[in-house]
Design a protein around this motif. Sequence first.
Motif, PDB file in Angstrom:
ATOM      1  N   VAL A  44       0.836  -1.197   0.000  1.00 42.60           N
ATOM      2  CA  VAL A  44       0.000   0.000   0.000  1.00 42.60           C
ATOM      3  C   VAL A  44       0.874   1.252   0.000  1.00 42.60           C
ATOM      4  O   VAL A  44       1.915   1.292   0.666  1.00 42.60           O
ATOM      5  CB  VAL A  44      -0.914   0.017   1.249  1.00 42.60           C
ATOM      6  CG1 VAL A  44      -1.899   1.173   1.178  1.00 42.60           C
ATOM      7  CG2 VAL A  44      -1.652  -1.302   1.388  1.00 42.60           C
ATOM      8  N   LEU A  45       0.435   2.279  -0.706  1.00 42.41           N
ATOM      9  CA  LEU A  45       1.118   3.570  -0.748  1.00 42.41           C
ATOM     10  C   LEU A  45       0.183   4.655  -0.243  1.00 42.41           C
ATOM     11  O   LEU A  45      -0.970   4.743  -0.687  1.00 42.41           O
ATOM     12  CB  LEU A  45       1.535   3.900  -2.187  1.00 42.41           C
ATOM     13  CG  LEU A  45       2.008   5.332  -2.465  1.00 42.41           C
ATOM     14  CD1 LEU A  45       3.290   5.658  -1.697  1.00 42.41           C
ATOM     15  CD2 LEU A  45       2.202   5.541  -3.975  1.00 42.41           C
ATOM     16  N   GLY A  65       2.597  -7.527   4.589  1.00 39.52           N
ATOM     17  CA  GLY A  65       2.827  -6.777   3.364  1.00 39.52           C
ATOM     18  C   GLY A  65       3.797  -5.643   3.598  1.00 39.52           C
ATOM     19  O   GLY A  65       4.645  -5.706   4.493  1.00 39.52           O
ATOM     20  N   HIS A  66       3.669  -4.589   2.801  1.00 36.02           N
ATOM     21  CA  HIS A  66       4.539  -3.420   2.916  1.00 36.02           C
ATOM     22  C   HIS A  66       3.701  -2.163   2.768  1.00 36.02           C
ATOM     23  O   HIS A  66       2.817  -2.093   1.911  1.00 36.02           O
ATOM     24  CB  HIS A  66       5.633  -3.431   1.846  1.00 36.02           C
ATOM     25  CG  HIS A  66       6.629  -4.511   2.042  1.00 36.02           C
ATOM     26  ND1 HIS A  66       7.673  -4.410   2.928  1.00 36.02           N
ATOM     27  CD2 HIS A  66       6.732  -5.735   1.486  1.00 36.02           C
ATOM     28  CE1 HIS A  66       8.382  -5.522   2.901  1.00 36.02           C
ATOM     29  NE2 HIS A  66       7.826  -6.343   2.034  1.00 36.02           N
ATOM     30  N   HIS A  94       7.968   1.937   4.863  1.00 36.66           N
ATOM     31  CA  HIS A  94       9.059   2.635   4.167  1.00 36.66           C
ATOM     32  C   HIS A  94       8.574   4.046   3.849  1.00 36.66           C
ATOM     33  O   HIS A  94       7.671   4.216   3.026  1.00 36.66           O
ATOM     34  CB  HIS A  94       9.428   1.903   2.876  1.00 36.66           C
ATOM     35  CG  HIS A  94       9.580   0.420   3.057  1.00 36.66           C
ATOM     36  ND1 HIS A  94      10.763  -0.161   3.416  1.00 36.66           N
ATOM     37  CD2 HIS A  94       8.674  -0.583   2.967  1.00 36.66           C
ATOM     38  CE1 HIS A  94      10.591  -1.458   3.521  1.00 36.66           C
ATOM     39  NE2 HIS A  94       9.337  -1.744   3.255  1.00 36.66           N
ATOM     40  N   LEU A  95       9.151   5.049   4.499  1.00 35.73           N
ATOM     41  CA  LEU A  95       8.740   6.436   4.309  1.00 35.73           C
ATOM     42  C   LEU A  95       9.825   7.200   3.558  1.00 35.73           C
ATOM     43  O   LEU A  95      11.003   7.058   3.857  1.00 35.73           O
ATOM     44  CB  LEU A  95       8.476   7.107   5.663  1.00 35.73           C
ATOM     45  CG  LEU A  95       7.439   6.423   6.549  1.00 35.73           C
ATOM     46  CD1 LEU A  95       7.274   7.169   7.856  1.00 35.73           C
ATOM     47  CD2 LEU A  95       6.096   6.277   5.836  1.00 35.73           C
ATOM     48  N   THR A  96       9.391   8.016   2.608  1.00 37.10           N
ATOM     49  CA  THR A  96      10.323   8.743   1.753  1.00 37.10           C
ATOM     50  C   THR A  96       9.921  10.208   1.656  1.00 37.10           C
ATOM     51  O   THR A  96       8.739  10.520   1.511  1.00 37.10           O
ATOM     52  CB  THR A  96      10.337   8.134   0.329  1.00 37.10           C
ATOM     53  OG1 THR A  96      10.630   6.743   0.423  1.00 37.10           O
ATOM     54  CG2 THR A  96      11.362   8.813  -0.556  1.00 37.10           C
ATOM     55  N   HIS A  97      10.919  11.076   1.728  1.00 38.94           N
ATOM     56  CA  HIS A  97      10.705  12.497   1.471  1.00 38.94           C
ATOM     57  C   HIS A  97      10.703  12.666  -0.045  1.00 38.94           C
ATOM     58  O   HIS A  97      11.757  12.620  -0.698  1.00 38.94           O
ATOM     59  CB  HIS A  97      11.830  13.311   2.124  1.00 38.94           C
ATOM     60  CG  HIS A  97      11.718  14.773   1.885  1.00 38.94           C
ATOM     61  ND1 HIS A  97      12.768  15.537   1.446  1.00 38.94           N
ATOM     62  CD2 HIS A  97      10.670  15.616   2.014  1.00 38.94           C
ATOM     63  CE1 HIS A  97      12.377  16.787   1.327  1.00 38.94           C
ATOM     64  NE2 HIS A  97      11.106  16.858   1.664  1.00 38.94           N
ATOM     65  N   ALA A  98       9.514  12.810  -0.628  1.00 40.37           N
ATOM     66  CA  ALA A  98       9.382  12.895  -2.088  1.00 40.37           C
ATOM     67  C   ALA A  98       8.050  13.555  -2.409  1.00 40.37           C
ATOM     68  O   ALA A  98       7.177  13.691  -1.547  1.00 40.37           O
ATOM     69  CB  ALA A  98       9.444  11.496  -2.713  1.00 40.37           C
ATOM     70  N   LEU A 103       7.745  10.319  -8.172  1.00 39.13           N
ATOM     71  CA  LEU A 103       7.544   9.139  -7.348  1.00 39.13           C
ATOM     72  C   LEU A 103       8.779   8.248  -7.368  1.00 39.13           C
ATOM     73  O   LEU A 103       9.355   8.002  -8.432  1.00 39.13           O
ATOM     74  CB  LEU A 103       6.342   8.334  -7.852  1.00 39.13           C
ATOM     75  CG  LEU A 103       4.978   9.007  -7.702  1.00 39.13           C
ATOM     76  CD1 LEU A 103       3.924   8.233  -8.479  1.00 39.13           C
ATOM     77  CD2 LEU A 103       4.607   9.098  -6.235  1.00 39.13           C
ATOM     78  N   PRO A 104       9.186   7.739  -6.211  1.00 42.85           N
ATOM     79  CA  PRO A 104      10.281   6.774  -6.192  1.00 42.85           C
ATOM     80  C   PRO A 104       9.784   5.415  -6.692  1.00 42.85           C
ATOM     81  O   PRO A 104       8.589   5.232  -6.939  1.00 42.85           O
ATOM     82  CB  PRO A 104      10.651   6.705  -4.700  1.00 42.85           C
ATOM     83  CG  PRO A 104       9.401   7.073  -3.988  1.00 42.85           C
ATOM     84  CD  PRO A 104       8.675   8.042  -4.886  1.00 42.85           C
ATOM     85  N   SER A 105      10.680   4.463  -6.804  1.00 45.57           N
ATOM     86  CA  SER A 105      10.291   3.111  -7.196  1.00 45.57           C
ATOM     87  C   SER A 105       9.760   2.357  -5.976  1.00 45.57           C
ATOM     88  O   SER A 105      10.307   2.467  -4.880  1.00 45.57           O
ATOM     89  CB  SER A 105      11.500   2.368  -7.779  1.00 45.57           C
ATOM     90  OG  SER A 105      11.167   1.006  -7.970  1.00 45.57           O
ATOM     91  N   PHE A 106       8.713   1.588  -6.189  1.00 46.77           N
ATOM     92  CA  PHE A 106       8.167   0.765  -5.115  1.00 46.77           C
ATOM     93  C   PHE A 106       8.338  -0.721  -5.404  1.00 46.77           C
ATOM     94  O   PHE A 106       7.765  -1.561  -4.725  1.00 46.77           O
ATOM     95  CB  PHE A 106       6.684   1.104  -4.904  1.00 46.77           C
ATOM     96  CG  PHE A 106       6.452   2.556  -4.616  1.00 46.77           C
ATOM     97  CD1 PHE A 106       6.832   3.109  -3.397  1.00 46.77           C
ATOM     98  CD2 PHE A 106       5.895   3.385  -5.568  1.00 46.77           C
ATOM     99  CE1 PHE A 106       6.644   4.464  -3.139  1.00 46.77           C
ATOM    100  CE2 PHE A 106       5.703   4.737  -5.315  1.00 46.77           C
ATOM    101  CZ  PHE A 106       6.082   5.272  -4.091  1.00 46.77           C
ATOM    102  N   GLY A 107       9.115  -1.044  -6.424  1.00 40.02           N
ATOM    103  CA  GLY A 107       9.349  -2.448  -6.747  1.00 40.02           C
ATOM    104  C   GLY A 107       8.130  -3.052  -7.410  1.00 40.02           C
ATOM    105  O   GLY A 107       7.665  -2.575  -8.436  1.00 40.02           O
TER     106      GLY A 107
END
Length: 197
Positions: A44-45, A65-66, A94-98, A103-107
């Motif tokens: 989930v994002l 999950g993630h 997994h938290l990202t400053h973006a 968008l970063p990669s989420f695999g």
Amino acid sequence: MGQAHRPRGVVGWANGWMFALRPSNRQRNLWAVSLLDVRPTDRVLEIGFGPGIAIAALARRATRGHVFGIDHSQAMVRHATRRNAAAIRAHRVHLTHASVERLPSFGDPLDAVLAVNSVGFWPDSVERLRELRRLLRPEGRIALVSQPRCPGATRDTTVRAAQELQDLLTRAGFTHPRVETLDLDPPVACVLATNPA
């Protein structure tokens, strides 16, 4: 208004605590998570996670999950990291400053996406939603939440906001939109839709 859009510095840090402690904010976020029907193995994002209330609720559901989160405020990343420290150490959050524009990669493909009171700040919202649709697996779910905060907001303001979100999702290629409403003051709308197979 600028601090609500991109909290920063000491004032941003204080706003983060206010966002986290205000009962209506907590209720809105937990309600939105409940509507997304997150399963234990889901990926989930959340976009614009603020102090990380929904991130924590998502992590309690996606136990195997993630949960990914992006926020363009470093102050909010710090708040959410502190609130979700155990799940981050366990490599489940997994938290990202973006920003949503980069968008970063989420695999692997995502199962669900959540955005609470942030779509109105996105540049070219339809294109952002198309990008998110490409990151979702077929039949993946998205929930866009809006609680209008303009002066004098009413139930009609919420109805209009829900229609705008529904239109954006349809233009971006999502299907089966539905609207749920939480009776706060003003009411909260959550528009849910599906990535077609």
